[in-house]
Motif scaffolding. Structure first.
Motif, short mmCIF file in Angstrom:
data_model
loop_
_atom_site.label_atom_id
_atom_site.label_comp_id
_atom_site.label_asym_id
_atom_site.label_seq_id
_atom_site.Cartn_x
_atom_site.Cartn_y
_atom_site.Cartn_z
N LYS A 36 45.31 39.40 46.99
CA LYS A 36 44.26 40.44 47.60
C LYS A 36 44.45 41.45 46.57
O LYS A 36 45.31 42.13 46.67
CB LYS A 36 44.77 40.65 48.86
CG LYS A 36 43.59 41.49 49.81
CD LYS A 36 43.86 41.71 51.20
CE LYS A 36 42.90 42.53 51.90
NZ LYS A 36 41.77 43.19 51.16
N PRO A 37 43.37 42.04 46.01
CA PRO A 37 43.20 42.80 45.16
C PRO A 37 43.12 44.18 45.87
O PRO A 37 42.99 44.40 46.96
CB PRO A 37 41.82 42.86 44.36
CG PRO A 37 41.20 42.02 45.26
CD PRO A 37 41.91 41.19 45.98
N SER A 38 43.69 45.37 45.22
CA SER A 38 43.73 46.80 45.69
C SER A 38 42.24 46.88 45.90
O SER A 38 41.29 46.32 45.30
CB SER A 38 44.53 47.74 44.66
OG SER A 38 43.65 47.62 43.47
N GLN A 39 41.98 48.16 46.71
CA GLN A 39 40.44 48.50 46.52
C GLN A 39 39.93 48.77 45.33
O GLN A 39 38.98 48.89 45.18
CB GLN A 39 40.66 49.75 47.66
CG GLN A 39 40.53 49.55 49.10
CD GLN A 39 40.45 50.96 50.06
OE1 GLN A 39 40.87 51.77 49.65
NE2 GLN A 39 40.36 50.46 51.26
N ALA A 40 40.74 49.52 44.43
CA ALA A 40 40.28 49.72 43.16
C ALA A 40 39.87 48.86 42.38
O ALA A 40 38.94 48.76 41.37
CB ALA A 40 41.39 50.55 42.32
N ASN A 41 40.41 47.37 42.56
CA ASN A 41 39.96 46.26 41.93
C ASN A 41 39.26 45.42 42.52
O ASN A 41 38.92 44.38 42.11
CB ASN A 41 41.57 45.46 41.49
CG ASN A 41 42.27 46.10 40.21
OD1 ASN A 41 41.71 46.91 39.28
ND2 ASN A 41 43.31 46.33 40.49
N GLU A 42 38.92 45.60 43.98
CA GLU A 42 38.17 44.85 44.73
C GLU A 42 36.84 44.36 44.25
O GLU A 42 36.47 43.08 44.11
CB GLU A 42 38.10 45.25 46.16
CG GLU A 42 37.57 44.25 47.23
CD GLU A 42 37.83 44.80 48.46
OE1 GLU A 42 37.45 43.93 49.45
OE2 GLU A 42 37.85 45.95 49.00
N ALA A 43 36.02 45.40 43.77
CA ALA A 43 34.62 45.13 43.20
C ALA A 43 34.65 44.10 42.01
O ALA A 43 34.04 43.10 41.95
CB ALA A 43 34.09 46.32 42.96
N VAL A 44 35.68 44.22 40.98
CA VAL A 44 35.68 43.45 39.75
C VAL A 44 36.26 42.13 40.26
O VAL A 44 35.72 41.30 39.81
CB VAL A 44 36.66 44.12 38.59
CG1 VAL A 44 35.84 45.38 38.13
CG2 VAL A 44 37.89 44.43 39.05
N PHE A 45 37.15 42.06 41.10
CA PHE A 45 37.70 40.78 41.82
C PHE A 45 36.53 39.64 42.39
O PHE A 45 36.41 38.59 42.03
CB PHE A 45 38.75 40.96 42.89
CG PHE A 45 39.53 39.91 42.89
CD1 PHE A 45 40.65 39.61 42.10
CD2 PHE A 45 39.25 39.23 44.24
CE1 PHE A 45 41.32 38.27 42.90
CE2 PHE A 45 39.91 38.10 44.58
CZ PHE A 45 40.89 37.61 43.93
N GLU A 46 35.76 40.49 43.14
CA GLU A 46 34.78 39.61 43.70
C GLU A 46 33.62 39.32 42.87
O GLU A 46 33.27 38.32 42.89
CB GLU A 46 34.21 40.51 44.77
CG GLU A 46 35.26 40.65 46.13
CD GLU A 46 35.61 39.31 46.75
OE1 GLU A 46 34.61 38.59 46.84
OE2 GLU A 46 36.92 39.23 47.06
N ARG A 47 33.29 40.17 41.98
CA ARG A 47 32.35 39.78 40.95
C ARG A 47 33.01 38.68 40.18
O ARG A 47 32.19 37.93 39.75
CB ARG A 47 32.01 41.02 40.02
CG ARG A 47 30.98 40.60 38.96
CD ARG A 47 30.50 41.91 38.10
NE ARG A 47 31.51 42.52 37.17
CZ ARG A 47 32.05 43.64 37.37
NH1 ARG A 47 31.46 44.54 38.05
NH2 ARG A 47 32.94 44.05 36.32
N ALA A 48 34.09 38.70 39.71
CA ALA A 48 34.65 37.64 38.90
C ALA A 48 34.76 36.24 39.49
O ALA A 48 34.30 35.18 39.26
CB ALA A 48 36.05 37.84 38.68
N VAL A 49 34.99 36.23 40.87
CA VAL A 49 34.76 35.26 41.78
C VAL A 49 33.24 34.53 41.96
O VAL A 49 33.21 33.62 41.77
CB VAL A 49 35.44 35.65 43.36
CG1 VAL A 49 34.87 34.30 44.34
CG2 VAL A 49 36.73 35.70 43.36
N ALA A 50 32.38 35.50 41.82
CA ALA A 50 31.07 35.25 42.08
C ALA A 50 30.67 34.45 40.70
O ALA A 50 29.85 33.48 40.83
CB ALA A 50 30.11 36.33 42.27
N GLU A 51 31.15 35.19 39.59
CA GLU A 51 30.85 34.61 38.40
C GLU A 51 31.33 33.14 38.02
O GLU A 51 30.77 32.23 37.45
CB GLU A 51 31.09 35.44 37.24
CG GLU A 51 30.26 36.77 37.22
CD GLU A 51 30.63 37.76 36.27
OE1 GLU A 51 31.69 37.59 35.41
OE2 GLU A 51 29.79 39.05 36.00
N VAL A 52 32.46 32.99 38.50
CA VAL A 52 33.32 31.79 38.33
C VAL A 52 32.58 30.99 39.10
O VAL A 52 32.40 29.55 38.79
CB VAL A 52 34.61 31.89 38.51
CG1 VAL A 52 35.35 30.55 38.72
CG2 VAL A 52 35.50 32.61 37.59
#
Length: 88
Positions: A36-52
């Motif tokens: 579970k990413p930190s709040q600082a990394n949450e947006a890029v993490f979710e974007r990566a999941v969407a792109e994959v």
């Protein structure tokens, strides 16, 4: 390969969006090292999941095979049997 990522190609019925998303999530977790990413990394993490997820969906719709589609119930039963033999 991460054991939680399941093969999604050539099944009847075809892979659902939820299955594709779950595989993408496992892949991004494995690459990033975050469950579970930190709040600082949450947006890029979710974007990566969407792109994959998008890339996986495109891949699955583009693949062609001459083999008959596998049945999910039969494959699940085979996996249970392998697990039973392996772990007792």
């Amino acid at each position: 390969m991460c054991r939680n990522i399941k093969t999604l190609h050539n099944f009847e019925p075809p892979a659902t969006d939820a299955e594709i998303h779950a595989s993408a999530l496992q892949f991004v977790r494995k690459l990033s090292g975050f469950n579970k990413p930190s709040q600082a990394n949450e947006a890029v993490f979710e974007r990566a999941v969407a792109e994959v997820s998008d890339a996986a969906r495109r891949l699955l719709t583009s693949l062609h095979t001459h083999s008959p589609a596998r049945d999910r119930a039969v494959e699940a039963e085979k996996a249970k049997e392998r697990s039973r033999l392996r772990f007792g």
